[in-house]
Design a protein around this motif. Structure first.
Motif, short mmCIF file in Angstrom:
data_model
loop_
_atom_site.label_atom_id
_atom_site.label_comp_id
_atom_site.label_asym_id
_atom_site.label_seq_id
_atom_site.Cartn_x
_atom_site.Cartn_y
_atom_site.Cartn_z
N ASN A 138 18.69 22.84 95.99
CA ASN A 138 18.96 21.95 94.86
C ASN A 138 17.91 22.07 93.75
OD1 ASN A 138 21.29 20.93 95.99
ND2 ASN A 138 20.27 19.19 96.95
N LYS A 139 16.80 22.72 94.04
CA LYS A 139 15.76 22.92 93.04
C LYS A 139 16.07 24.11 92.12
CE LYS A 139 12.18 21.06 96.12
NZ LYS A 139 10.93 21.37 96.89
N PHE A 140 17.03 24.92 92.54
CA PHE A 140 17.40 26.09 91.73
C PHE A 140 18.44 25.68 90.69
CE2 PHE A 140 15.61 27.97 95.46
CZ PHE A 140 15.08 29.19 95.07
N ASP A 141 18.24 26.12 89.47
CA ASP A 141 19.15 25.80 88.37
C ASP A 141 20.25 26.86 88.32
OD1 ASP A 141 20.33 24.69 86.15
OD2 ASP A 141 18.91 25.59 84.73
N GLU A 160 27.85 27.21 90.99
CA GLU A 160 28.73 27.93 91.92
C GLU A 160 29.35 29.11 91.19
OE1 GLU A 160 28.69 27.42 94.92
OE2 GLU A 160 28.21 25.32 95.27
N PRO A 161 29.61 30.23 91.87
CA PRO A 161 29.44 30.40 93.32
C PRO A 161 28.05 30.85 93.75
CG PRO A 161 30.48 32.34 92.41
CD PRO A 161 30.31 31.38 91.25
N LEU A 162 27.15 31.10 92.78
CA LEU A 162 25.83 31.60 93.17
C LEU A 162 25.09 30.59 94.05
CD1 LEU A 162 23.65 33.77 93.02
CD2 LEU A 162 22.88 32.77 90.84
N LEU A 171 10.05 34.12 100.97
CA LEU A 171 10.59 34.61 99.71
C LEU A 171 10.13 33.76 98.53
CD1 LEU A 171 14.29 35.24 100.83
CD2 LEU A 171 12.43 36.91 100.72
N THR A 172 9.87 34.40 97.40
CA THR A 172 9.63 33.67 96.17
C THR A 172 10.97 33.22 95.61
OG1 THR A 172 9.83 35.62 94.74
CG2 THR A 172 7.65 35.15 95.70
N ASP A 173 10.94 32.30 94.65
CA ASP A 173 12.19 31.84 94.03
C ASP A 173 12.92 33.01 93.38
OD1 ASP A 173 11.48 29.33 94.84
OD2 ASP A 173 11.09 28.53 92.83
N GLU A 174 12.17 33.89 92.75
CA GLU A 174 12.79 35.04 92.10
C GLU A 174 13.47 35.95 93.12
OE1 GLU A 174 11.56 38.84 89.21
OE2 GLU A 174 10.04 37.39 89.85
N GLN A 175 12.85 36.14 94.27
CA GLN A 175 13.44 36.97 95.31
C GLN A 175 14.70 36.33 95.89
OE1 GLN A 175 9.95 37.27 97.76
NE2 GLN A 175 9.35 39.26 96.93
N VAL A 176 14.69 35.01 96.03
CA VAL A 176 15.88 34.32 96.51
C VAL A 176 17.05 34.54 95.57
CG1 VAL A 176 16.91 32.05 96.93
CG2 VAL A 176 14.62 32.55 97.81
#
Length: 203
Positions: free
Chosen positions: A63-66, A69-71, A90-95
């Motif tokens: 939920n912290k990622f902006d 859907e569907p991503l 994993l970093t956020d960028e890698q996720v």
């Protein structure tokens, strides 16, 4: 383990966990996996409450990622894979990278089946596949995953994860065509050969 539980375990593993792993193979990112013993211990020892706590953490983090859907659902799948099977943090960028690659791979996988092998499945065939297996699941991991998402098991299967069960349904038909083409019924070899075909489309 009963045949049904074995089937469900394999199906759930495909749906939740191997999706992100597929993308990792096409990325320069090196991911260290937990040992087989650690992975088996999770499967053998985790209770519903253990899985629920893990997936609750996944949803909170997702939920912290902006993202929309569907991503978003692919981000959830990547984070689930990470918490259950990765030693690498994993970093956020890698996720985002892994999730985007997995989503694109899924689209290409289905496109090749349709365009190169003329494989089509109906909504009724997908529903029947789900009803005969995933809807009968009593696996703690499966039930906890649905609960963490605030869904019933049927809502999880028929809505949230429907895209992945569509892939499973396609595979039942596609496998027969690949057996003819490659003159083998070895499932692992067929998977590898088809993955090579899909990756060729992505290159």
């Amino acid at each position: 383990m009963t045949p049904l539980k074995s089937f469900l375990l394999c199906t759930l593993s495909l749906v939740i966990f191997t999706t992100a792993c597929q993308s990792a193979t096409s990325s320069p990112l090196t991911i260290d996996m937990k040992s087989e013993e650690e992975q088996r211990q999770i499967v053998d020892d985790f209770t519903f409450d253990d899985y629920k706590a893990l997936f609750d953490d996944v949803i909170t983090e997702a939920n912290k990622f902006d993202v929309e859907e569907p991503l978003r659902k692919w981000v959830i799948r990547t984070l689930s894979q990470e918490k259950l099977y990765y030693e690498t943090d994993l970093t956020d960028e890698q996720v985002i990278t892994l999730s985007t690659e997995a989503m694109k791979h899924d689209i290409a996988w289905k496109m090749v089946a349709k365009e190169q092998y003329n494989i089509h499945v109906t909504e009724e065939e997908i529903d029947r596949y789900i009803q005969q297996g995933p809807d009968r699941s009593d696996l703690p991991s499966h039930l906890a995953y649905a609960s963490a998402l605030g869904l019933s098991l049927q809502q999880l299967n028929h809505q949230f994860d429907r895209d992945l069960y569509e892939k499973n349904t396609i595979w039942l038909k596609l496998k027969l065509e690949l057996e003819k083409k490659y003159q083998t019924d070895d499932n692992n070899e067929l998977v590898d050969r088809y993955e090579a075909e899909v990756n060729a489309q992505l290159d």
